[in-house]
Design a protein around this motif. Structure first.
Motif, PDB file in Angstrom:
ATOM      1  N   MET A   1      68.210  14.552  69.708  1.00  0.00           N
ATOM      2  CA  MET A   1      67.035  14.744  70.567  1.00  0.00           C
ATOM      3  C   MET A   1      67.373  15.715  71.695  1.00  0.00           C
ATOM      4  O   MET A   1      68.418  15.598  72.330  1.00  0.00           O
ATOM      5  N   VAL A   2      66.498  16.670  71.946  1.00  0.00           N
ATOM      6  CA  VAL A   2      66.707  17.624  73.028  1.00  0.00           C
ATOM      7  C   VAL A   2      66.282  16.985  74.329  1.00  0.00           C
ATOM      8  O   VAL A   2      65.145  16.559  74.484  1.00  0.00           O
ATOM      9  N   ARG A   3      67.212  16.915  75.292  1.00  0.00           N
ATOM     10  CA  ARG A   3      66.936  16.234  76.555  1.00  0.00           C
ATOM     11  C   ARG A   3      67.197  17.170  77.726  1.00  0.00           C
ATOM     12  O   ARG A   3      68.333  17.485  78.059  1.00  0.00           O
ATOM     13  N   LEU A  78      70.730  28.115  67.017  1.00  0.00           N
ATOM     14  CA  LEU A  78      70.643  27.318  65.794  1.00  0.00           C
ATOM     15  C   LEU A  78      71.669  26.191  65.769  1.00  0.00           C
ATOM     16  O   LEU A  78      71.410  25.127  65.195  1.00  0.00           O
ATOM     17  N   ASP A  79      72.817  26.413  66.396  1.00  0.00           N
ATOM     18  CA  ASP A  79      73.812  25.337  66.498  1.00  0.00           C
ATOM     19  C   ASP A  79      73.216  24.125  67.211  1.00  0.00           C
ATOM     20  O   ASP A  79      73.423  22.974  66.797  1.00  0.00           O
ATOM     21  N   LEU A  80      72.474  24.391  68.285  1.00  0.00           N
ATOM     22  CA  LEU A  80      71.838  23.289  69.012  1.00  0.00           C
ATOM     23  C   LEU A  80      70.691  22.687  68.211  1.00  0.00           C
ATOM     24  O   LEU A  80      70.435  21.484  68.298  1.00  0.00           O
ATOM     25  N   TYR A  81      70.003  23.516  67.443  1.00  0.00           N
ATOM     26  CA  TYR A  81      68.965  22.988  66.555  1.00  0.00           C
ATOM     27  C   TYR A  81      69.564  21.948  65.600  1.00  0.00           C
ATOM     28  O   TYR A  81      68.976  20.890  65.357  1.00  0.00           O
ATOM     29  N   VAL A  82      70.732  22.272  65.062  1.00  0.00           N
ATOM     30  CA  VAL A  82      71.362  21.382  64.086  1.00  0.00           C
ATOM     31  C   VAL A  82      71.891  20.121  64.753  1.00  0.00           C
ATOM     32  O   VAL A  82      71.606  19.000  64.314  1.00  0.00           O
ATOM     33  N   THR A  83      72.666  20.289  65.829  1.00  0.00           N
ATOM     34  CA  THR A  83      73.303  19.131  66.462  1.00  0.00           C
ATOM     35  C   THR A  83      72.294  18.188  67.099  1.00  0.00           C
ATOM     36  O   THR A  83      72.536  16.978  67.177  1.00  0.00           O
ATOM     37  N   LYS A  85      69.256  17.794  65.897  1.00  0.00           N
ATOM     38  CA  LYS A  85      68.290  17.429  64.856  1.00  0.00           C
ATOM     39  C   LYS A  85      66.879  17.894  65.214  1.00  0.00           C
ATOM     40  O   LYS A  85      65.894  17.155  65.089  1.00  0.00           O
ATOM     41  N   VAL A  86      66.800  19.131  65.697  1.00  0.00           N
ATOM     42  CA  VAL A  86      65.509  19.720  66.055  1.00  0.00           C
ATOM     43  C   VAL A  86      64.677  19.890  64.784  1.00  0.00           C
ATOM     44  O   VAL A  86      65.165  20.444  63.792  1.00  0.00           O
ATOM     45  N   PRO A  87      63.441  19.421  64.773  1.00  0.00           N
ATOM     46  CA  PRO A  87      62.630  19.472  63.548  1.00  0.00           C
ATOM     47  C   PRO A  87      62.224  20.895  63.169  1.00  0.00           C
ATOM     48  O   PRO A  87      62.122  21.781  64.017  1.00  0.00           O
ATOM     49  N   VAL A  88      62.003  21.082  61.891  1.00  0.00           N
ATOM     50  CA  VAL A  88      61.555  22.375  61.379  1.00  0.00           C
ATOM     51  C   VAL A  88      60.036  22.419  61.501  1.00  0.00           C
ATOM     52  O   VAL A  88      59.310  21.921  60.644  1.00  0.00           O
ATOM     53  N   ASP A  89      59.554  22.989  62.601  1.00  0.00           N
ATOM     54  CA  ASP A  89      58.111  23.107  62.801  1.00  0.00           C
ATOM     55  C   ASP A  89      57.792  24.498  63.341  1.00  0.00           C
ATOM     56  O   ASP A  89      58.688  25.305  63.591  1.00  0.00           O
ATOM     57  N   GLU A  90      56.514  24.775  63.516  1.00  0.00           N
ATOM     58  CA  GLU A  90      56.090  26.124  63.907  1.00  0.00           C
ATOM     59  C   GLU A  90      56.627  26.520  65.274  1.00  0.00           C
ATOM     60  O   GLU A  90      57.002  27.671  65.498  1.00  0.00           O
ATOM     61  N   SER A  91      56.673  25.579  66.201  1.00  0.00           N
ATOM     62  CA  SER A  91      57.159  25.886  67.542  1.00  0.00           C
ATOM     63  C   SER A  91      58.622  26.310  67.514  1.00  0.00           C
ATOM     64  O   SER A  91      59.003  27.315  68.131  1.00  0.00           O
ATOM     65  N   SER A 122      67.215  24.676  58.270  1.00  0.00           N
ATOM     66  CA  SER A 122      66.010  24.093  57.676  1.00  0.00           C
ATOM     67  C   SER A 122      66.345  23.191  56.492  1.00  0.00           C
ATOM     68  O   SER A 122      65.607  22.249  56.199  1.00  0.00           O
ATOM     69  N   LYS A 123      67.450  23.478  55.812  1.00  0.00           N
ATOM     70  CA  LYS A 123      67.884  22.594  54.729  1.00  0.00           C
ATOM     71  C   LYS A 123      68.390  21.270  55.284  1.00  0.00           C
ATOM     72  O   LYS A 123      68.178  20.212  54.691  1.00  0.00           O
ATOM     73  N   THR A 124      69.058  21.345  56.442  1.00  0.00           N
ATOM     74  CA  THR A 124      69.646  20.152  57.053  1.00  0.00           C
ATOM     75  C   THR A 124      68.598  19.283  57.737  1.00  0.00           C
ATOM     76  O   THR A 124      68.609  18.054  57.606  1.00  0.00           O
TER      77      THR A 124
END
Length: 204
Positions: A1-3, A78-83, A85-91, A122-124
């Motif tokens: 979760m991004v905090r 993208l590293d932070l997206y993965v760690t 668990k940022v969702p794959v959405d339009e934003s 996006s695969k993860t």
């Protein structure tokens, strides 16, 4: 979760110097300062601010034709997206799109490397085993612009854009032998069927 939380002391002073570095053409210095600020935000748990910084940095560096530096900052995002668990959405994809567009087809190698990382994210974190179809499409277009049709075809297969793919196959056929044009389309249809994308194969 991004905090998001309050940034660490000294981060603001680093940010104030970035614009001056870019104006002076000290791109290496700017990159190191971007990384320093990014690391401070990330270490403090202010991941949203770190993501926004990496996004801004990647676009700014690309605007100054600093392709490798732009790719580095994009991959940090993208590293932070993965760690986290940022969702794959339009934003969240919109940041990726902005960075990709900033490359302006000027450095396909670095842009493709960045987008490959995006597809991997996006695969993860996404719902599709082969990655997000839109990200696959953006990557396929980069390879097409570079006339790397083999790599482009591999990503078009998962992009769910059969009409555009057909146009690329025609372009690919024109680059080769005219007598083999039908083989390019036939191969794509077989690959689509193999991937259980029967509706798309019919459109081809």
């Amino acid at each position: 979760m991004v905090r998001p939380i309050k940034s660490t002391r000294g981060a603001a002073s680093v940010a104030d110097k970035l614009e001056e570095r870019l104006k002076q053409g000290d791109y290496y210095g700017a990159l190191q300062m971007y990384k320093t600020l990014y690391s401070r935000y990330a270490a403090a748990g202010d991941h949203l601010r770190a993501i926004e910084l990496a996004h801004t940095a990647a676009v700014q560096l690309a605007n100054h034709d600093q392709w490798t530096a732009s790719r580095e900052m994009g991959c940090l995002l993208l590293d932070l997206y993965v760690t986290n668990k940022v969702p794959v959405d339009e934003s969240n994809k919109s940041r990726i799109k902005a960075i990709s567009e900033a490359f302006r087809n000027a450095c396909p190698k670095e842009e493709a490397e960045f987008l490959k990382h995006a597809v991997k994210w996006s695969k993860t974190n996404g719902t599709r085993q082969r990655g997000d179809t839109e990200l696959q499409l953006w990557l396929a277009r980069v390879y097409t612009h570079e006339k790397d049709f083999t790599s482009a075809n591999n990503h078009y297969l998962h992009a769910e854009s059969p009409v555009e793919f057909a146009g690329v196959l025609a372009q690919h056929a024109n680059e080769g032998y005219a007598s083999e044009a039908d083989l390019f389309v036939a191969r794509a249809v077989l690959q689509y069927v193999q991937n259980s994308q029967k509706n798309s194969s019919l459109k081809l």
